[in-house]
Design a protein around this motif. Structure first.
Motif, mmCIF file in Angstrom:
data_model
loop_
_atom_site.group_PDB
_atom_site.id
_atom_site.type_symbol
_atom_site.label_atom_id
_atom_site.label_comp_id
_atom_site.label_asym_id
_atom_site.label_seq_id
_atom_site.Cartn_x
_atom_site.Cartn_y
_atom_site.Cartn_z
ATOM 1 N N TYR A 274 33.211 30.581 18.315
ATOM 2 C CA TYR A 274 33.650 31.278 17.114
ATOM 3 C C TYR A 274 32.658 31.055 15.976
ATOM 4 O O TYR A 274 31.898 30.080 15.965
ATOM 5 N N ASP A 291 35.525 35.988 16.338
ATOM 6 C CA ASP A 291 35.043 35.889 17.707
ATOM 7 C C ASP A 291 33.590 36.348 17.734
ATOM 8 O O ASP A 291 33.265 37.440 17.257
ATOM 9 N N THR A 298 39.822 36.223 13.789
ATOM 10 C CA THR A 298 40.893 35.545 14.530
ATOM 11 C C THR A 298 41.697 34.577 13.683
ATOM 12 O O THR A 298 42.731 34.089 14.140
ATOM 13 N N GLU A 351 44.157 30.135 22.085
ATOM 14 C CA GLU A 351 45.198 31.146 21.895
ATOM 15 C C GLU A 351 46.558 30.648 22.361
ATOM 16 O O GLU A 351 47.582 30.910 21.728
ATOM 17 N N GLU A 370 47.621 40.023 13.492
ATOM 18 C CA GLU A 370 47.301 38.675 13.937
ATOM 19 C C GLU A 370 48.551 37.808 13.909
ATOM 20 O O GLU A 370 49.485 38.046 13.146
ATOM 21 N N GLY A 386 46.421 32.644 12.014
ATOM 22 C CA GLY A 386 45.517 32.796 13.142
ATOM 23 C C GLY A 386 45.161 31.463 13.770
ATOM 24 O O GLY A 386 45.918 30.499 13.693
ATOM 25 N N ASN A 387 43.993 31.403 14.391
ATOM 26 C CA ASN A 387 43.616 30.223 15.167
ATOM 27 C C ASN A 387 42.783 29.218 14.381
ATOM 28 O O ASN A 387 42.282 28.253 14.946
#
Length: 497
Positions: A274, A291, A298, A351, A370, A386-387
């Motif tokens: 990322y 990404d 993300t 994820e 998202e 998000g992540n």
């Protein structure tokens, strides 16, 4: 008569070879001095002293590094709280570990230097990134190559070769393996669309960009219709010949509808696969994860009411974590003397971990929305989705000291490990030369954003400055040479598991 001849032969021999005993004595002195220096290097002061908390907090990591000058290197390792040291001796200048310094839009990656330069076509920003292989004998590739892209960024304040950027450091260039990425450090006065760019390939044509610019200027006197065709051809050449891919795009315009201000772009960091943009918008710090393949955003973290930070920062990446040290513009409380820093640690979640988060809310009205998480356990001004997850905010104050250098920051199991050097404060310094101010090496451990351990690596490295510390220079300066002084370099922190 015979004795006289013997004496005469002896005197003649001694006269012819009088330099021989002097040579032997000189060699003996050199060997003694060398052995003495080796003894001093191997038996220098070097140990870990606990200042606060238990050394058991170091049990899950290994801290290693080097204390070197141009002649020898004390290689140390701290494991299970025990400090071990061994000494090696340099026989060539290439043995010297290079000092890790930041320079203007320049970054070394695997012994290759990448330099980002901004040019302007009118007020339109053109980015040129050059590749210098500093070890061409070890590479089959050309030692110099470059790539250029005409961006969709406008610098409204550009006048006669004068412009500003949000930062001047190397943090706008990063890599994932052999892949090279960069962004443009825009600030107030820029508009349009900025982006994350990947250099897919470099052109082998020397100074290709300058050649096209010169050609464009030479043809500037052509009729308007021909000049228009020439400009189109140059723009097409940027795309066809330089092989730069736009990974992601984002607007830097002032949004009057939402009353949001312009975006300042401070850096780009790679975390796993990322890319994390480091931004400031108004009084907020903004961190966005993308990404690197698809360019899809993300995750995002917004820290409100933090405009006094992010003038400069230092980044450290390990595994799936990003660790930042931010410099505070003003202390806010001048009654507390010392350096103030904010340490932020981020984690890129897989994820599956994001989907299992208990605080997850899914926008069912938008299938492409998202996964969002809202956290407020630090303060009401932190928003995450998000992540990309903010795991620690540490506001550290180093009393009566200034940070000389942060060597490394490492995050594991909700603990943050920091290795840094401090120097005496500006008010207390005893020498006008910053390079001669005494340095102290510290290890800090934070748990749940609170300090649990402080240790100092005690050495006698400051003795290298004594001969210049109290001897004033007649020329008004000092002949400072890093080869003659021991300095810490290449400090690493890694997990034991």
């Amino acid at each position: 008569m015979k004795d006289l001849k013997i004496k005469m032969h002896f005197y003649e021999f001694r006269k012819k070879h009088i330099a021989l005993p002097l040579l032997v004595i000189t060699l003996a002195i050199i060997i003694l001095i060398q052995n003495y220096i080796r003894c001093l290097a191997a038996n220098c002061t070097f140990y870990l002293e606990d200042l606060y908390g238990s050394r058991e907090h170091l049990s899950n990591v290994i801290i290693s590094g080097n204390l070197q000058d141009g002649y020898h290197n004390n290689i140390f390792k701290i494991e299970n709280g025990n400090l071990e040291i061994r000494t090696v001796y340099y026989h060539h200048y290439k043995d010297f570990i290079p000092l890790n310094t930041d320079s203007w839009f320049s970054k070394f990656i695997n012994n290759v230097e990448y330099v980002l330069t901004l040019y302007f076509d009118g007020k339109e920003v053109i980015a040129n990134i050059k590749y210098y292989d500093r070890n061409p004998e070890k590479s089959r590739k050309s030692s110099y190559r470059e790539a250029t892209i005409k961006t969709d960024i406008i610098n409204e304040k550009y006048t006669d070769g004068s412009w500003t950027t949000a930062t001047s450091t190397s943090y706008v260039i990063t890599n994932i393996g052999d892949r090279i990425f960069f962004t443009i450090p825009t600030t107030e006065g820029y508009s349009g669309t900025n982006g994350i760019y990947e250099v897919v390939n470099f052109s082998d044509n020397f100074n290709y960009f300058l050649y096209t610019k010169i050609k464009q200027e030479e043809e500037s006197d052509l009729p308007q219709n021909n000049q228009h065709d020439t400009n189109n051809q140059v723009d097409k050449t940027y795309i066809d010949e330089t092989y730069i891919r736009t990974v992601a795009e984002f607007s830097i315009n002032v949004n009057h509808h939402t009353e949001s201000s312009y975006l300042e772009v401070f850096g780009l960091e790679a975390v796993g696969n990322y890319l994390v943009l480091i931004l400031r918008q108004g009084s907020s710090m903004v961190f966005r994860a993308y990404d690197s393949e698809s360019g899809e955003q993300t995750g995002e973290v917004i820290i409100n009411d933090s405009s006094s930070y992010l003038e400069r920062y230092k980044a450290f990446v390990s595994n799936n974590t990003l660790n930042l040290s931010l410099i505070k513009r003003n202390s806010g409380d001048e009654n507390i003397p010392g350096d103030k820093r904010r340490i932020l640690t981020f984690e890129i979640l897989h994820e599956s971990h994001v989907n299992k988060n208990e605080n997850t809310e899914v926008d069912n009205e938008n299938k492409n929305a998202e996964i969002k998480t809202a956290e407020s356990y630090y303060n009401d001004g932190v928003i995450m989705h998000g992540n990309l997850r903010l795991t620690n905010i540490i506001d550290a104050v180093y009393l009566n000291s200034e940070i000389d250098r942060i060597f490394n920051i490492y995050h594991k199991d909700n603990k943050v490990y920091i290795v840094l050097s401090l120097i005496e404060s500006e008010a207390d310094k005893i020498t006008p030369y910053n390079v001669l101010r005494p340095r102290r090496m510290f290890i800090y451990v934070y748990e749940d954003s609170k300090p649990v351990y402080v240790g100092e690596i005690i050495t006698d490295m400051n003795q290298d400055n004594i001969f210049q510390l109290y001897e004033p220079s007649t020329s008004g300066g000092i002949p400072y040479n890093t080869y003659e002084r021991r300095l810490f370099e290449d400090i690493r922190i890694r997990s034991k598991n």
